[in-house]
Design a protein around this motif. Structure first.
Motif, PDB file in Angstrom:
ATOM      1  N   VAL A  26       3.738   7.187 -11.856  1.00  0.00           N
ATOM      2  CA  VAL A  26       3.843   7.861 -10.564  1.00  0.00           C
ATOM      3  C   VAL A  26       3.512   6.831  -9.490  1.00  0.00           C
ATOM      4  CG1 VAL A  26       2.996   9.776  -9.158  1.00  0.00           C
ATOM      5  CG2 VAL A  26       2.869   9.953 -11.623  1.00  0.00           C
ATOM      6  N   ARG A  27       4.149   6.954  -8.338  1.00  0.00           N
ATOM      7  CA  ARG A  27       3.867   6.027  -7.246  1.00  0.00           C
ATOM      8  C   ARG A  27       3.659   6.852  -5.976  1.00  0.00           C
ATOM      9  NH1 ARG A  27       7.117   4.206  -3.612  1.00  0.00           N
ATOM     10  NH2 ARG A  27       6.864   2.166  -2.656  1.00  0.00           N
ATOM     11  N   ARG A  28       2.565   6.595  -5.270  1.00  0.00           N
ATOM     12  CA  ARG A  28       2.279   7.326  -4.033  1.00  0.00           C
ATOM     13  C   ARG A  28       2.095   6.326  -2.906  1.00  0.00           C
ATOM     14  NH1 ARG A  28      -0.631   9.504  -8.023  1.00  0.00           N
ATOM     15  NH2 ARG A  28      -2.436   8.190  -7.517  1.00  0.00           N
ATOM     16  N   ASP A  29       3.058   6.284  -2.001  1.00  0.00           N
ATOM     17  CA  ASP A  29       3.012   5.321  -0.900  1.00  0.00           C
ATOM     18  C   ASP A  29       2.327   5.974   0.295  1.00  0.00           C
ATOM     19  OD1 ASP A  29       3.461   3.442   1.037  1.00  0.00           O
ATOM     20  OD2 ASP A  29       5.511   2.989   0.347  1.00  0.00           O
ATOM     21  N   GLN A  30       1.149   5.486   0.625  1.00  0.00           N
ATOM     22  CA  GLN A  30       0.447   6.074   1.776  1.00  0.00           C
ATOM     23  C   GLN A  30       0.518   5.140   2.974  1.00  0.00           C
ATOM     24  OE1 GLN A  30      -3.473   7.276   0.599  1.00  0.00           O
ATOM     25  NE2 GLN A  30      -2.675   8.834  -0.802  1.00  0.00           N
ATOM     26  N   GLY A  31       1.525   4.256   2.989  1.00  0.00           N
ATOM     27  CA  GLY A  31       1.683   3.336   4.115  1.00  0.00           C
ATOM     28  C   GLY A  31       0.810   2.119   3.939  1.00  0.00           C
ATOM     29  N   LYS A  32      -0.445   2.237   4.366  1.00  0.00           N
ATOM     30  CA  LYS A  32      -1.339   1.078   4.259  1.00  0.00           C
ATOM     31  C   LYS A  32      -1.755   0.819   2.819  1.00  0.00           C
ATOM     32  CE  LYS A  32      -3.403   0.685   8.774  1.00  0.00           C
ATOM     33  NZ  LYS A  32      -4.475   1.282   9.572  1.00  0.00           N
ATOM     34  N   LEU A  33      -1.913   1.904   2.079  1.00  0.00           N
ATOM     35  CA  LEU A  33      -2.295   1.786   0.671  1.00  0.00           C
ATOM     36  C   LEU A  33      -1.146   2.319  -0.174  1.00  0.00           C
ATOM     37  CD1 LEU A  33      -5.891   3.351   0.531  1.00  0.00           C
ATOM     38  CD2 LEU A  33      -5.290   0.936   0.753  1.00  0.00           C
ATOM     39  N   VAL A  34      -0.895   1.646  -1.295  1.00  0.00           N
ATOM     40  CA  VAL A  34       0.069   2.221  -2.233  1.00  0.00           C
ATOM     41  C   VAL A  34      -0.637   2.416  -3.571  1.00  0.00           C
ATOM     42  CG1 VAL A  34       2.279   1.961  -3.410  1.00  0.00           C
ATOM     43  CG2 VAL A  34       1.999   1.098  -1.079  1.00  0.00           C
ATOM     44  N   PHE A  35      -0.586   3.660  -4.056  1.00  0.00           N
ATOM     45  CA  PHE A  35      -1.188   3.972  -5.358  1.00  0.00           C
ATOM     46  C   PHE A  35      -0.090   4.053  -6.412  1.00  0.00           C
ATOM     47  CE2 PHE A  35      -4.374   5.607  -2.429  1.00  0.00           C
ATOM     48  CZ  PHE A  35      -5.555   5.187  -3.033  1.00  0.00           C
ATOM     49  N   MET A  36      -0.453   3.629  -7.596  1.00  0.00           N
ATOM     50  CA  MET A  36       0.491   3.743  -8.714  1.00  0.00           C
ATOM     51  C   MET A  36      -0.286   4.116  -9.952  1.00  0.00           C
ATOM     52  SD  MET A  36       3.346   0.770  -8.923  1.00  0.00           S
ATOM     53  CE  MET A  36       2.158  -0.450  -9.249  1.00  0.00           C
ATOM     54  N   ASP A  37       0.250   5.041 -10.742  1.00  0.00           N
ATOM     55  CA  ASP A  37      -0.298   5.238 -12.082  1.00  0.00           C
ATOM     56  C   ASP A  37       0.551   4.395 -13.018  1.00  0.00           C
ATOM     57  OD1 ASP A  37      -2.133   6.981 -11.117  1.00  0.00           O
ATOM     58  OD2 ASP A  37      -1.141   8.806 -11.857  1.00  0.00           O
ATOM     59  N   MET A  38      -0.124   3.546 -13.776  1.00  0.00           N
ATOM     60  CA  MET A  38       0.601   2.731 -14.763  1.00  0.00           C
ATOM     61  C   MET A  38       0.349   3.302 -16.150  1.00  0.00           C
ATOM     62  SD  MET A  38       2.475   0.324 -13.551  1.00  0.00           S
ATOM     63  CE  MET A  38       2.714  -0.752 -14.981  1.00  0.00           C
ATOM     64  N   ARG A  39       1.387   3.206 -16.996  1.00  0.00           N
ATOM     65  CA  ARG A  39       1.316   3.821 -18.318  1.00  0.00           C
ATOM     66  C   ARG A  39       1.710   2.804 -19.391  1.00  0.00           C
ATOM     67  NH1 ARG A  39       5.756   7.116 -17.763  1.00  0.00           N
ATOM     68  NH2 ARG A  39       6.971   5.834 -19.168  1.00  0.00           N
ATOM     69  N   ASP A  40       0.919   2.720 -20.439  1.00  0.00           N
ATOM     70  CA  ASP A  40       1.392   2.018 -21.634  1.00  0.00           C
ATOM     71  C   ASP A  40       1.202   2.948 -22.815  1.00  0.00           C
ATOM     72  OD1 ASP A  40      -1.238   1.835 -22.545  1.00  0.00           O
ATOM     73  OD2 ASP A  40      -1.434  -0.318 -22.201  1.00  0.00           O
ATOM     74  N   MET A  41       1.402   2.443 -24.035  1.00  0.00           N
ATOM     75  CA  MET A  41       1.352   3.353 -25.183  1.00  0.00           C
ATOM     76  C   MET A  41      -0.047   3.916 -25.409  1.00  0.00           C
ATOM     77  SD  MET A  41       1.404   0.971 -28.563  1.00  0.00           S
ATOM     78  CE  MET A  41       0.236  -0.367 -28.778  1.00  0.00           C
ATOM     79  N   PRO A  51      -4.059  -3.576   1.594  1.00  0.00           N
ATOM     80  CA  PRO A  51      -3.237  -4.327   2.551  1.00  0.00           C
ATOM     81  C   PRO A  51      -3.461  -5.852   2.525  1.00  0.00           C
ATOM     82  CG  PRO A  51      -4.469  -2.560   3.651  1.00  0.00           C
ATOM     83  CD  PRO A  51      -4.908  -2.568   2.240  1.00  0.00           C
ATOM     84  N   ASN A  52      -4.640  -6.297   2.071  1.00  0.00           N
ATOM     85  CA  ASN A  52      -4.889  -7.743   2.115  1.00  0.00           C
ATOM     86  C   ASN A  52      -4.134  -8.523   1.033  1.00  0.00           C
ATOM     87  OD1 ASN A  52      -6.612  -6.378   0.344  1.00  0.00           O
ATOM     88  ND2 ASN A  52      -8.029  -8.104   0.266  1.00  0.00           N
ATOM     89  N   HIS A  53      -3.628  -7.809   0.030  1.00  0.00           N
ATOM     90  CA  HIS A  53      -2.822  -8.515  -0.992  1.00  0.00           C
ATOM     91  C   HIS A  53      -1.356  -8.440  -0.578  1.00  0.00           C
ATOM     92  CE1 HIS A  53      -6.316  -8.913  -3.524  1.00  0.00           C
ATOM     93  NE2 HIS A  53      -6.504  -7.603  -3.561  1.00  0.00           N
ATOM     94  N   THR A  54      -0.963  -9.339   0.320  1.00  0.00           N
ATOM     95  CA  THR A  54       0.343  -9.183   0.985  1.00  0.00           C
ATOM     96  C   THR A  54       1.530  -9.299   0.029  1.00  0.00           C
ATOM     97  OG1 THR A  54      -0.044 -11.431   1.706  1.00  0.00           O
ATOM     98  CG2 THR A  54      -0.164  -9.729   3.394  1.00  0.00           C
ATOM     99  N   GLU A  55       1.445 -10.236  -0.916  1.00  0.00           N
ATOM    100  CA  GLU A  55       2.579 -10.411  -1.833  1.00  0.00           C
ATOM    101  C   GLU A  55       2.755  -9.196  -2.736  1.00  0.00           C
ATOM    102  OE1 GLU A  55       3.264 -13.918  -4.384  1.00  0.00           O
ATOM    103  OE2 GLU A  55       2.592 -15.057  -2.601  1.00  0.00           O
ATOM    104  N   ALA A  56       1.623  -8.718  -3.264  1.00  0.00           N
ATOM    105  CA  ALA A  56       1.657  -7.528  -4.117  1.00  0.00           C
ATOM    106  C   ALA A  56       2.178  -6.341  -3.316  1.00  0.00           C
ATOM    107  CB  ALA A  56       0.274  -7.234  -4.680  1.00  0.00           C
ATOM    108  N   MET A  57       1.768  -6.259  -2.047  1.00  0.00           N
ATOM    109  CA  MET A  57       2.202  -5.145  -1.187  1.00  0.00           C
ATOM    110  C   MET A  57       3.718  -5.189  -1.011  1.00  0.00           C
ATOM    111  SD  MET A  57       1.356  -2.436   0.301  1.00  0.00           S
ATOM    112  CE  MET A  57      -0.353  -2.213   0.788  1.00  0.00           C
ATOM    113  N   GLU A  58       4.245  -6.388  -0.856  1.00  0.00           N
ATOM    114  CA  GLU A  58       5.692  -6.524  -0.684  1.00  0.00           C
ATOM    115  C   GLU A  58       6.435  -6.039  -1.943  1.00  0.00           C
ATOM    116  OE1 GLU A  58       7.982 -10.435   0.304  1.00  0.00           O
ATOM    117  OE2 GLU A  58       6.422 -10.068   1.846  1.00  0.00           O
ATOM    118  N   SER A  59       5.941  -6.456  -3.111  1.00  0.00           N
ATOM    119  CA  SER A  59       6.609  -6.026  -4.355  1.00  0.00           C
ATOM    120  C   SER A  59       6.486  -4.526  -4.561  1.00  0.00           C
ATOM    121  CB  SER A  59       5.993  -6.684  -5.601  1.00  0.00           C
ATOM    122  OG  SER A  59       5.756  -8.026  -5.398  1.00  0.00           O
ATOM    123  N   VAL A  60       5.308  -3.990  -4.311  1.00  0.00           N
ATOM    124  CA  VAL A  60       5.083  -2.584  -4.655  1.00  0.00           C
ATOM    125  C   VAL A  60       5.906  -1.650  -3.787  1.00  0.00           C
ATOM    126  CG1 VAL A  60       3.097  -1.940  -3.198  1.00  0.00           C
ATOM    127  CG2 VAL A  60       3.287  -1.038  -5.528  1.00  0.00           C
TER     128      VAL A  60
END
Ligand code: ASP
Length: 473
Positions: A26-41, A51-60
């Motif tokens: 699941v991905r929840r974009d709240q603008g300044k913050l983006v939340f994601m639930d990640m799933r593996d087996m 917001p301070n992780h600019t590269e990660a923010m761009e990808s997400v």
């Protein structure tokens, strides 16, 4: 990805930077913050991009559900007010520092985060690889593995040997129609797919293997009905030097042990399992798989029961058995012996309708989950049964010569059983049909909607086989 950690283990890395890999649940974009639930087996964890992780923010910002990512992040304890009790990783959160996209995904045709009961089955089966991602299906398939593993370990300790028997075999009479496979080398000849390993397992008793089992695939070309599958799985076993009680005892012990170990929340209503004769079951319950639960609303109540003393034969007009030609057919298994008291009747061919077979069926909550019997191990007995169900002597020699000859080389008395493995798991998982516990089932109409099978084959293939289709649909 040697450094990759499983999501279930993140709790032991609080304060450290880790790498995980998996799917965006699941991905929840709240603008300044983006939340994601990640799933593996192994589970799910909440991740956040600050917001301070600019590269990660761009990808997400680009990422969507079901994309496959490799994520680097710091495992943080959640603030007290955000802690979710009782769920995996409810007290931590992964602060993402870098995202590597391993693969993108089209918008999925359905939601894989729900239990799927709200989605039409046809579309689930068409995209079965996606459907299997949902937690319910992951649980069913993994629990199926645990059950198979438990059975293997248990039987191994009891000195059973797991032996594979052929899939390309010969047409045998077990009550259903065979699937047949044309031979290219011997044009006009056919193999048959096994309806069960019945003959092979008996021949293994002739071989001195004494205790055999197999988690075996069985194929029966029956009219589609209910939750039948053209192919299904049996736990198939056979033992030498045993009587009915010995086979029933080990199966009962195995069932009790596996419930205790793998389904500790479930309660077996009555131990030792009750027994009822076919006649009493029909009189009291109107069927031969009585549901004896004293509370049918309890999903964790298991009521096992043995049904015994079935008639060996019945008149053919009540049966559409393709394997019998005479006036009489068998009710369960032509390779069985009658109960001791009725053996003479069989050999003298009298009171046919009254002969009782050594068959024992095991039922669970109103479903038949297995059946077996003590077998003919003398040529004369098997031959008699085959004659009674209408096989001519020359056909008996041609079709069953190998059995009759094996029985004359020193075959010990033996008996066995086979469980409907899919059905047992279905009941233990409280699922409504066996398709929910089979990774790649066919539809009720016998189709594989994902592979689109059955399908036509090329003219070249047909020619090689010497087969001509006279009428194409
Ligand atoms: N072969 C039998 C069946 O598939 C089971 C058994 O008697 O072992 O029904």
């Amino acid at each position: 990805m040697t450094e990759r950690k499983y999501i279930k283990d993140l709790n032991s890395f609080v304060g450290q930077e880790v790498v995980i890999a998996g799917w965006v649940d699941v991905r929840r974009d709240q603008g300044k913050l983006v939340f994601m639930d990640m799933r593996d087996m192994t589970g799910i964890t909440q991740c956040v991009v600050l917001p301070n992780h600019t590269e990660a923010m761009e990808s997400v910002k680009e990422v969507r559900t079901e994309w496959v990512l490799r994520i680097t992040g710091i495992v943080n304890k959640r603030p007290e007010r955000n802690i979710k009790e009782g769920i995996l990783n409810g007290d931590i959160e992964l602060e993402i520092t870098a995202i590597k996209i391993l693969n993108k995904a089209n918008t999925p045709p359905f939601d894989v985060t729900t239990d799927g009961r709200e989605i039409g089955e046809e579309i689930r089966l068409k995209y079965r690889y996606l459907d299997l991602r949902r937690p319910r299906m992951q649980k069913n398939i993994r629990n199926r593995h645990h059950l198979a593993k438990f059975v293997r370990d248990f039987l191994d300790k009891e000195l059973f040997t797991e032996i594979e028997t052929p899939i390309l075999t010969k047409s045998t009479p077990e009550g259903a129609r065979d699937y047949i496979v044309p031979s290219r080398l011997y044009k006009g000849m056919f193999y048959a797919l096994p309806q069960s390993p019945q003959q092979y397992k008996q021949l293994l008793m002739a071989s001195g293997m004494e205790k055999y089992f197999q988690i075996a695939r069985c194929m029966r070309d029956e009219d589609t009905r209910g939750d039948r599958q053209p192919e299904f799985t049996q736990l198939d076993l056979e033992m030498s030097f045993v009587e009915k009680e010995d086979v029933m005892e080990i199966n009962e012990r195995l069932l009790i042990a596996l419930v205790a170990k793998l389904y500790p929340n479930k309660k077996i209503q009555e131990v030792p399992f009750p027994r009822i004769s076919y006649k009493d079951a029909m009189e009291k319950y109107g069927n031969d798989r009585p549901d004896m639960r004293n509370d049918k609303n309890d999903p964790d109540l298991l009521s096992f029961c043995w049904v015994v003393e079935f008639p060996f034969f019945e008149r053919t007009d009540k049966s559409d058995n393709p394997n019998t030609e005479g006036e009489w057919t068998f009710t369960h298994n032509p390779f069985s012996v009658p109960i001791k008291e009725h053996k003479e009747w069989l050999l003298e061919r009298k009171n046919l309708g009254e002969i009782l077979t050594s068959q024992y069926d095991i039922t669970l909550n109103g479903y038949e989950i297995g059946g077996g019997s003590i077998r003919a191990h003398e040529a004369e007995t098997l031959k008699k049964v085959l004659q009674i169900i209408g096989h001519k002597d020359e056909d008996i020699e041609r079709n069953f010569g190998h059995m009759l000859s094996a029985f004359q080389t020193g075959t010990p008395p033996h008996g066995g059983i086979a469980w409907g493995f899919d059905r047992l798991i279905m009941l233990l998982e409280n699922e409504p049909n066996i398709r929910e516990v089979i990774a790649f089932p066919k539809t009720g109409e016998g189709k594989d909607l994902m592979m689109e099978s059955p399908s036509s084959v090329s003219d070249k293939q047909l020619k090689e086989l010497g087969i001509e289709i006279t009428k194409k649909k």
